[in-house]
Design an enzyme around this catalytic site. Structure first.
Site, mmCIF file in Angstrom:
data_model
loop_
_atom_site.group_PDB
_atom_site.id
_atom_site.type_symbol
_atom_site.label_atom_id
_atom_site.label_comp_id
_atom_site.label_asym_id
_atom_site.label_seq_id
_atom_site.Cartn_x
_atom_site.Cartn_y
_atom_site.Cartn_z
ATOM 1 N N SER A 20 3.445 5.650 -3.164
ATOM 2 C CA SER A 20 4.685 6.320 -3.546
ATOM 3 C C SER A 20 4.790 6.456 -5.057
ATOM 4 C CB SER A 20 5.889 5.526 -3.028
ATOM 5 O OG SER A 20 5.865 5.404 -1.628
ATOM 6 N N GLY A 33 0.819 -1.217 0.000
ATOM 7 C CA GLY A 33 0.000 0.000 0.000
ATOM 8 C C GLY A 33 0.845 1.257 0.000
ATOM 9 N N ASP A 34 1.917 1.258 0.798
ATOM 10 C CA ASP A 34 2.843 2.395 0.807
ATOM 11 C C ASP A 34 3.529 2.549 -0.544
ATOM 12 O OD1 ASP A 34 2.779 3.466 3.545
ATOM 13 O OD2 ASP A 34 3.525 1.504 4.130
ATOM 14 N N THR A 35 3.977 1.429 -1.090
ATOM 15 C CA THR A 35 4.713 1.480 -2.353
ATOM 16 C C THR A 35 3.840 1.996 -3.486
ATOM 17 O OG1 THR A 35 6.054 -0.397 -1.623
ATOM 18 C CG2 THR A 35 6.083 0.127 -3.968
#
Length: 217
Positions: A161, A156-158
């Protein structure tokens, strides 16, 4: 680069890998917590080495006026600012979009948070695990006879980003080909996950079909 851990710093790391001159700002109390996450080599996380290569780190106390003044001076000549604080934090310090864009009208600002800069959930802390569930990814990951599972990495973070980097590059293109004004890119973790969920919503809207977990097939 303002922020810690994964989403904001990973976006900056992508730009650094392509040759951008990235200045990472870290707090004086130990720096980015990622320095101590997971497996350590000589006291430093291997994850940190991977995510922070090609960056230049400086220590600033953003809670002090002196630290904030240095940020403002850096912004005068910066192309992009990347941050992943909880919405409202930078505004409280006088470093929000409205303030920084007055210093540098050409500035592009990537803002990554759990639920976006506005809306009913905007002030809540955001984590990839929750975003992956809200965006639908967890529901379709795993085996049909077992509970949902996580992907094993902070996907989810990637994803957030990468959307932030795409937005920054598009804003730079706009900057060069149009009116020369900067923009800010508002990326929510859960929206980034939702954005890669293929035809889940059209299938449900048209046929009331709910895609389920399919295991390794």
């Amino acid at each position: 680069e303002l922020g810690t851990l994964i989403a904001g710093p990973y976006a900056a790391s992508v730009l650094a890998q392509f040759g951008a001159d990235v200045i990472k700002i870290e707090a004086p109390e130990g720096g980015d917590p990622l320095r101590k996450w997971r497996k350590l080599h000589d006291g430093t996380s291997l994850w940190w080495y991977s995510q922070s290569r090609n960056k230049k780190s400086i220590t600033l106390d953003l809670k002090s006026e002196q630290g904030r003044d240095i940020v403002r001076r850096l912004v005068q000549t910066a192309d992009i600012v990347i941050e992943n604080f909880r919405p409202g934090t930078l505004e409280k310090w006088g470093l929000g979009w409205e303030q920084l864009s007055q210093i540098n009208p050409h500035l592009i600002m990537v803002r990554i948070s759990g639920y976006g800069q506005s809306g009913p959930y905007s002030e809540r802390p955001g984590f990839a695990a929750i975003a992956e569930a809200m965006g639908g990814l967890r529901h379709v990951t795993g085996y049909p006879d077992r509970p949902p599972v996580r992907a094993g990495v902070s996907i989810g973070d990637t994803l957030a980003s990468l959307y932030g980097v795409i937005g920054a590059l598009m804003a730079m293109h706009h900057l060069k080909s149009n009116d020369g004004k900067g923009q800010f890119i508002d990326v929510a973790l859960y929206e980034a996950v939702f954005g890669v969920m293929e035809s889940l919503i059209p299938e449900y809207s048209m046929f009331k079909h709910v895609r389920e977990r399919s295991g390794a097939s």
